[in-house]
Design a protein around this motif. Structure first.
Motif, PDB file in Angstrom:
ATOM      1  N   SER A 188      25.505   2.424 -10.278  1.00  0.00           N
ATOM      2  CA  SER A 188      24.172   1.935 -10.605  1.00  0.00           C
ATOM      3  C   SER A 188      24.247   0.925 -11.755  1.00  0.00           C
ATOM      4  O   SER A 188      23.615  -0.136 -11.701  1.00  0.00           O
ATOM      5  CB  SER A 188      23.267   3.097 -10.985  1.00  0.00           C
ATOM      6  OG  SER A 188      22.033   2.635 -11.471  1.00  0.00           O
ATOM      7  N   TYR A 189      25.038   1.254 -12.787  1.00  0.00           N
ATOM      8  CA  TYR A 189      25.205   0.317 -13.908  1.00  0.00           C
ATOM      9  C   TYR A 189      25.866  -0.971 -13.441  1.00  0.00           C
ATOM     10  O   TYR A 189      25.511  -2.074 -13.865  1.00  0.00           O
ATOM     11  CB  TYR A 189      26.031   0.940 -15.028  1.00  0.00           C
ATOM     12  CG  TYR A 189      25.320   2.047 -15.778  1.00  0.00           C
ATOM     13  CD1 TYR A 189      23.942   2.057 -15.930  1.00  0.00           C
ATOM     14  CD2 TYR A 189      26.041   3.080 -16.350  1.00  0.00           C
ATOM     15  CE1 TYR A 189      23.293   3.066 -16.618  1.00  0.00           C
ATOM     16  CE2 TYR A 189      25.406   4.102 -17.047  1.00  0.00           C
ATOM     17  CZ  TYR A 189      24.035   4.082 -17.179  1.00  0.00           C
ATOM     18  OH  TYR A 189      23.412   5.081 -17.863  1.00  0.00           O
TER      19      TYR A 189
ATOM     20  N   GLN B   3      25.666  -2.294 -10.450  1.00  0.00           N
ATOM     21  CA  GLN B   3      24.660  -3.064  -9.712  1.00  0.00           C
ATOM     22  C   GLN B   3      23.667  -3.729 -10.657  1.00  0.00           C
ATOM     23  O   GLN B   3      23.226  -4.852 -10.415  1.00  0.00           O
ATOM     24  CB  GLN B   3      23.933  -2.156  -8.713  1.00  0.00           C
ATOM     25  CG  GLN B   3      24.792  -1.702  -7.553  1.00  0.00           C
ATOM     26  CD  GLN B   3      25.371  -2.858  -6.774  1.00  0.00           C
ATOM     27  OE1 GLN B   3      24.697  -3.853  -6.500  1.00  0.00           O
ATOM     28  NE2 GLN B   3      26.652  -2.748  -6.434  1.00  0.00           N
ATOM     29  N   GLN B   4      23.331  -3.052 -11.761  1.00  0.00           N
ATOM     30  CA  GLN B   4      22.434  -3.653 -12.745  1.00  0.00           C
ATOM     31  C   GLN B   4      23.082  -4.866 -13.401  1.00  0.00           C
ATOM     32  O   GLN B   4      22.422  -5.887 -13.633  1.00  0.00           O
ATOM     33  CB  GLN B   4      22.046  -2.628 -13.818  1.00  0.00           C
ATOM     34  CG  GLN B   4      21.118  -1.547 -13.321  1.00  0.00           C
ATOM     35  CD  GLN B   4      20.843  -0.499 -14.388  1.00  0.00           C
ATOM     36  OE1 GLN B   4      21.108  -0.716 -15.559  1.00  0.00           O
ATOM     37  NE2 GLN B   4      20.310   0.640 -13.963  1.00  0.00           N
TER      38      GLN B   4
ATOM     39  N   SER C 183      23.041  -7.685 -10.804  1.00  0.00           N
ATOM     40  CA  SER C 183      21.698  -8.249 -10.631  1.00  0.00           C
ATOM     41  C   SER C 183      21.263  -9.053 -11.857  1.00  0.00           C
ATOM     42  O   SER C 183      20.438  -9.954 -11.755  1.00  0.00           O
ATOM     43  CB  SER C 183      20.683  -7.154 -10.319  1.00  0.00           C
ATOM     44  OG  SER C 183      20.539  -6.296 -11.434  1.00  0.00           O
ATOM     45  N   ALA C 184      21.850  -8.782 -13.030  1.00  0.00           N
ATOM     46  CA  ALA C 184      21.540  -9.536 -14.250  1.00  0.00           C
ATOM     47  C   ALA C 184      22.429 -10.774 -14.371  1.00  0.00           C
ATOM     48  O   ALA C 184      22.333 -11.513 -15.341  1.00  0.00           O
ATOM     49  CB  ALA C 184      21.714  -8.654 -15.471  1.00  0.00           C
TER      50      ALA C 184
END
Length: 93
Positions: free
Chosen positions: A72-73, A75-76, A79-80
């Motif tokens: 999840s981190y 992917q964050q 996406s950033a």
């Protein structure tokens, strides 16, 4: 063979039969004790195995949860617009 000799021979045969029966009963008791000991040991091993599997599953679930959080981190970061370090990888268990 006369009847007078049959008496002592009969006593010897009866005593021999009794000794054989006693030895057989003794061996059977020994076998029964061994079987009970092995059954007890098997039961203890099975319980230990269940406990070990439960503990392994607990750690495996915690590991998978941590991997999910890390993904999840990741992917964050993606996406950033931040590219994560590609050399870092967790082993898949």
């Amino acid at each position: 063979m006369d009847w007078n000799a049959l008496g002592p021979a009969g006593v010897i045969l009866v005593a021999l039969g009794g000794a054989i029966r006693w030895l057989d009963a003794r061996q059977q008791r020994s076998r029964d004790q061994m079987i009970k000991a092995l059954e007890y040991r098997l039961k203890a091993e099975q319980e230990d195995h269940k406990e070990t599997e439960a503990e392994r599953d607990k750690y495996r679930d915690a590991y998978r949860s941590a991997r999910k959080t890390l993904r999840s981190y990741e992917q964050q970061l993606i996406s950033a617009g931040i590219i994560p370090d590609p050399t870092w990888e967790e082993p898949d268990v």
